[in-house]
Motif scaffolding. Structure first.
Motif, PDB file in Angstrom:
ATOM      1  N   LEU A  95       0.722  -1.369  -0.135  1.00  0.00           N
ATOM      2  CA  LEU A  95      -0.081   0.148   0.002  1.00  0.00           C
ATOM      3  C   LEU A  95       0.981   1.206  -0.060  1.00  0.00           C
ATOM      4  O   LEU A  95       1.251   1.740   0.966  1.00  0.00           O
ATOM      5  N   PRO A  96       1.483   1.634  -0.984  1.00  0.00           N
ATOM      6  CA  PRO A  96       2.326   2.891  -1.077  1.00  0.00           C
ATOM      7  C   PRO A  96       1.503   3.971  -0.837  1.00  0.00           C
ATOM      8  O   PRO A  96       2.465   5.091  -0.632  1.00  0.00           O
ATOM      9  N   ASP A  97       0.326   4.121  -0.849  1.00  0.00           N
ATOM     10  CA  ASP A  97      -0.396   5.439  -0.396  1.00  0.00           C
ATOM     11  C   ASP A  97      -1.040   5.141   0.942  1.00  0.00           C
ATOM     12  O   ASP A  97      -1.573   6.151   1.535  1.00  0.00           O
ATOM     13  N   ARG A  98      -0.226   4.395   1.761  1.00  0.00           N
ATOM     14  CA  ARG A  98      -0.827   4.144   3.216  1.00  0.00           C
ATOM     15  C   ARG A  98      -0.791   5.195   4.025  1.00  0.00           C
ATOM     16  O   ARG A  98      -1.935   5.508   4.840  1.00  0.00           O
ATOM     17  N   GLU A  99       0.222   6.111   3.925  1.00  0.00           N
ATOM     18  CA  GLU A  99       0.259   7.377   4.881  1.00  0.00           C
ATOM     19  C   GLU A  99      -0.732   8.436   4.390  1.00  0.00           C
ATOM     20  O   GLU A  99      -1.365   9.223   5.256  1.00  0.00           O
ATOM     21  N   GLU A 100      -1.012   8.535   3.145  1.00  0.00           N
ATOM     22  CA  GLU A 100      -2.149   9.509   2.491  1.00  0.00           C
ATOM     23  C   GLU A 100      -3.414   8.925   3.127  1.00  0.00           C
ATOM     24  O   GLU A 100      -4.166   9.808   3.655  1.00  0.00           O
ATOM     25  N   ARG A 101      -3.743   7.659   3.184  1.00  0.00           N
ATOM     26  CA  ARG A 101      -5.004   7.477   3.798  1.00  0.00           C
ATOM     27  C   ARG A 101      -5.108   7.770   5.170  1.00  0.00           C
ATOM     28  O   ARG A 101      -6.261   8.066   5.906  1.00  0.00           O
ATOM     29  N   PHE A 102      -3.965   7.378   6.060  1.00  0.00           N
ATOM     30  CA  PHE A 102      -4.039   7.587   7.484  1.00  0.00           C
ATOM     31  C   PHE A 102      -4.241   9.118   7.814  1.00  0.00           C
ATOM     32  O   PHE A 102      -5.063   9.789   8.519  1.00  0.00           O
ATOM     33  N   ARG A 103      -3.631  10.140   6.610  1.00  0.00           N
ATOM     34  CA  ARG A 103      -3.872  11.496   7.087  1.00  0.00           C
ATOM     35  C   ARG A 103      -5.318  11.769   6.762  1.00  0.00           C
ATOM     36  O   ARG A 103      -5.877  12.691   7.532  1.00  0.00           O
ATOM     37  N   ALA A 104      -5.759  11.323   5.544  1.00  0.00           N
ATOM     38  CA  ALA A 104      -7.130  11.685   5.275  1.00  0.00           C
ATOM     39  C   ALA A 104      -8.168  11.333   6.449  1.00  0.00           C
ATOM     40  O   ALA A 104      -9.103  11.948   6.871  1.00  0.00           O
ATOM     41  N   MET A 105      -7.938  10.176   6.949  1.00  0.00           N
ATOM     42  CA  MET A 105      -8.624   9.591   8.205  1.00  0.00           C
ATOM     43  C   MET A 105      -8.361  10.479   9.377  1.00  0.00           C
ATOM     44  O   MET A 105      -9.633  10.831   9.917  1.00  0.00           O
ATOM     45  N   LEU A 106      -7.482  10.852   9.703  1.00  0.00           N
ATOM     46  CA  LEU A 106      -7.261  11.808  10.882  1.00  0.00           C
ATOM     47  C   LEU A 106      -7.691  13.343  10.463  1.00  0.00           C
ATOM     48  O   LEU A 106      -8.390  13.915  11.341  1.00  0.00           O
ATOM     49  N   GLU A 158     -25.297   9.336   8.396  1.00  0.00           N
ATOM     50  CA  GLU A 158     -24.680   9.488   6.972  1.00  0.00           C
ATOM     51  C   GLU A 158     -23.522   8.693   6.931  1.00  0.00           C
ATOM     52  O   GLU A 158     -22.943   8.199   7.693  1.00  0.00           O
ATOM     53  N   ALA A 159     -23.129   8.332   5.658  1.00  0.00           N
ATOM     54  CA  ALA A 159     -22.188   7.555   5.289  1.00  0.00           C
ATOM     55  C   ALA A 159     -21.673   7.949   3.840  1.00  0.00           C
ATOM     56  O   ALA A 159     -22.348   8.201   3.052  1.00  0.00           O
ATOM     57  N   ARG A 160     -20.428   8.238   3.419  1.00  0.00           N
ATOM     58  CA  ARG A 160     -19.864   8.369   2.237  1.00  0.00           C
ATOM     59  C   ARG A 160     -18.453   8.042   1.981  1.00  0.00           C
ATOM     60  O   ARG A 160     -17.783   7.868   3.143  1.00  0.00           O
ATOM     61  N   THR A 161     -18.067   7.902   0.985  1.00  0.00           N
ATOM     62  CA  THR A 161     -16.491   7.959   0.437  1.00  0.00           C
ATOM     63  C   THR A 161     -15.600   9.379   0.990  1.00  0.00           C
ATOM     64  O   THR A 161     -16.329  10.501   0.400  1.00  0.00           O
ATOM     65  N   VAL A 162     -14.709   9.281   1.650  1.00  0.00           N
ATOM     66  CA  VAL A 162     -13.840  10.413   1.902  1.00  0.00           C
ATOM     67  C   VAL A 162     -12.433  10.257   1.212  1.00  0.00           C
ATOM     68  O   VAL A 162     -11.917  11.463   1.383  1.00  0.00           O
ATOM     69  N   TRP A 163     -11.852   9.259   0.750  1.00  0.00           N
ATOM     70  CA  TRP A 163     -10.822   9.123   0.168  1.00  0.00           C
ATOM     71  C   TRP A 163     -10.782   7.851  -0.687  1.00  0.00           C
ATOM     72  O   TRP A 163     -11.539   6.957  -0.346  1.00  0.00           O
ATOM     73  N   ALA A 164     -10.114   7.923  -1.642  1.00  0.00           N
ATOM     74  CA  ALA A 164     -10.130   6.789  -2.702  1.00  0.00           C
ATOM     75  C   ALA A 164      -8.775   6.597  -3.410  1.00  0.00           C
ATOM     76  O   ALA A 164      -8.186   7.670  -3.709  1.00  0.00           O
ATOM     77  N   SER A 165      -8.360   5.506  -3.810  1.00  0.00           N
ATOM     78  CA  SER A 165      -7.082   5.355  -4.715  1.00  0.00           C
ATOM     79  C   SER A 165      -7.795   4.360  -6.068  1.00  0.00           C
ATOM     80  O   SER A 165      -8.821   4.067  -5.793  1.00  0.00           O
ATOM     81  N   ALA A 166      -6.997   3.802  -6.638  1.00  0.00           N
ATOM     82  CA  ALA A 166      -7.508   3.129  -7.732  1.00  0.00           C
ATOM     83  C   ALA A 166      -7.956   1.861  -7.139  1.00  0.00           C
ATOM     84  O   ALA A 166      -9.054   1.272  -7.931  1.00  0.00           O
ATOM     85  N   ALA A 167      -7.517   1.466  -6.280  1.00  0.00           N
ATOM     86  CA  ALA A 167      -8.070  -0.196  -5.679  1.00  0.00           C
ATOM     87  C   ALA A 167      -8.710   0.014  -4.341  1.00  0.00           C
ATOM     88  O   ALA A 167      -9.399  -0.879  -3.926  1.00  0.00           O
TER      89      ALA A 167
END
Length: 260
Positions: free
Chosen positions: A27-38, A243-252
């Protein structure tokens, strides 16, 4: 039994870093997803959240949470004894973090929690190990431990089968990258677990882990299912989230955020 002296002298920070590096190979974008989560946590519940790190592993989310939000607290919950051993060692001197062991398939897993409600429940790349009916049930139980106005975030494999050519191109790109990095000596999942089994401080909990989930060298106990984003959004709303929705996405992968 593993000697307390051995455990006391183990470099748990190195084990945590090695876990992160192994996960980043996939998951090369792992840090990006953590940042978006926080970012989402701060936006919706503020900078001092009480967080449940669900299927926490070595505590990667908790580590980033507590570095970003010094007044936050984290409860990690997982079934894996080896990963929990690393988490407890890594956070041994940090009173803001605590860890409990429980099986999320067990209807009584919430009994193990030290708090009745949390501002945020966070998880990443973990719940795809569950089958769809198990995950629907789990979403309902998660709704029961998120306070009103609190949030749940799940970043995981959420495929879109409507774009087969895009999917194949992206998958081929990442396969080639992993092959290059593997040839340069990067650890994969099986390599990391082989190293854990050979470490005196982790040998016993790793052996127990293999009895529960299987040995990665022989094929993990991974009979879960992946579902698209729309399935997760609908399931979370059905579970009681407003409520529920997408807040971040990569290709997979994608991250869904739900508000209680």
């Amino acid at each position: 039994m593993t000697g307390t002296g051995t455990a006391a002298h183990t470099d748990w920070q190195r084990w945590q870093a090695d876990w992160d590096r192994q996960q980043e190979w996939y998951l090369p974008d792992r840090e990006e997803r953590f940042r978006a989560m926080l970012d989402a946590v701060e936006a919706l519940v503020g900078p001092e959240p009480k967080v449940l790190d669900l299927a926490c592993g070595t505590g990667s989310i908790s580590d980033r949470l507590l570095r970003r939000f010094p007044k936050a607290t984290a409860t990690g919950i997982d079934l894996d004894p080896a990963l929990l051993t690393i988490a407890r060692g890594h956070f041994a001197d940090d009173p803001r973090a605590e860890f409990v062991r429980a099986d999320l398939r067990d209807a009584r897993w919430t009994d193990a929690l030290p708090h009745r409600a949390y501002d945020a429940v966070l998880t990443s790349t973990a719940l795809h190990w569950l089958r769809s009916d198990e995950l629907r049930t789990l979403y309902g139980r998660i709704a029961g431990v998120v306070r009103q106005g609190g949030v749940f975030a799940n970043a995981d494999h959420m495929p879109d089968d409507t774009t087969p050519r895009i999917n194949e191109a992206v998958n081929a790109f990442h396969r080639a990258r992993r092959e290059r990095e593997k040839a340069e000596g990067r650890q994969d999942w099986a390599d990391w677990w082989k190293a854990a089994a050979a470490d005196p401080a982790l040998a016993e909990p790793t052996a127990e882990r293999f009895r529960i989930f299987g040995n990665p060298a022989e094929g993990d106990h991974a009979d879960g299912e992946t579902q698209p984003v729309a399935w997760h959004v609908a399931s979370l709303r059905a579970a009681g989230f407003a409520e529920a929705r997408t807040v971040w996405a990569s290709a997979a992968d994608a991250m869904v955020l739900a508000l209680r």
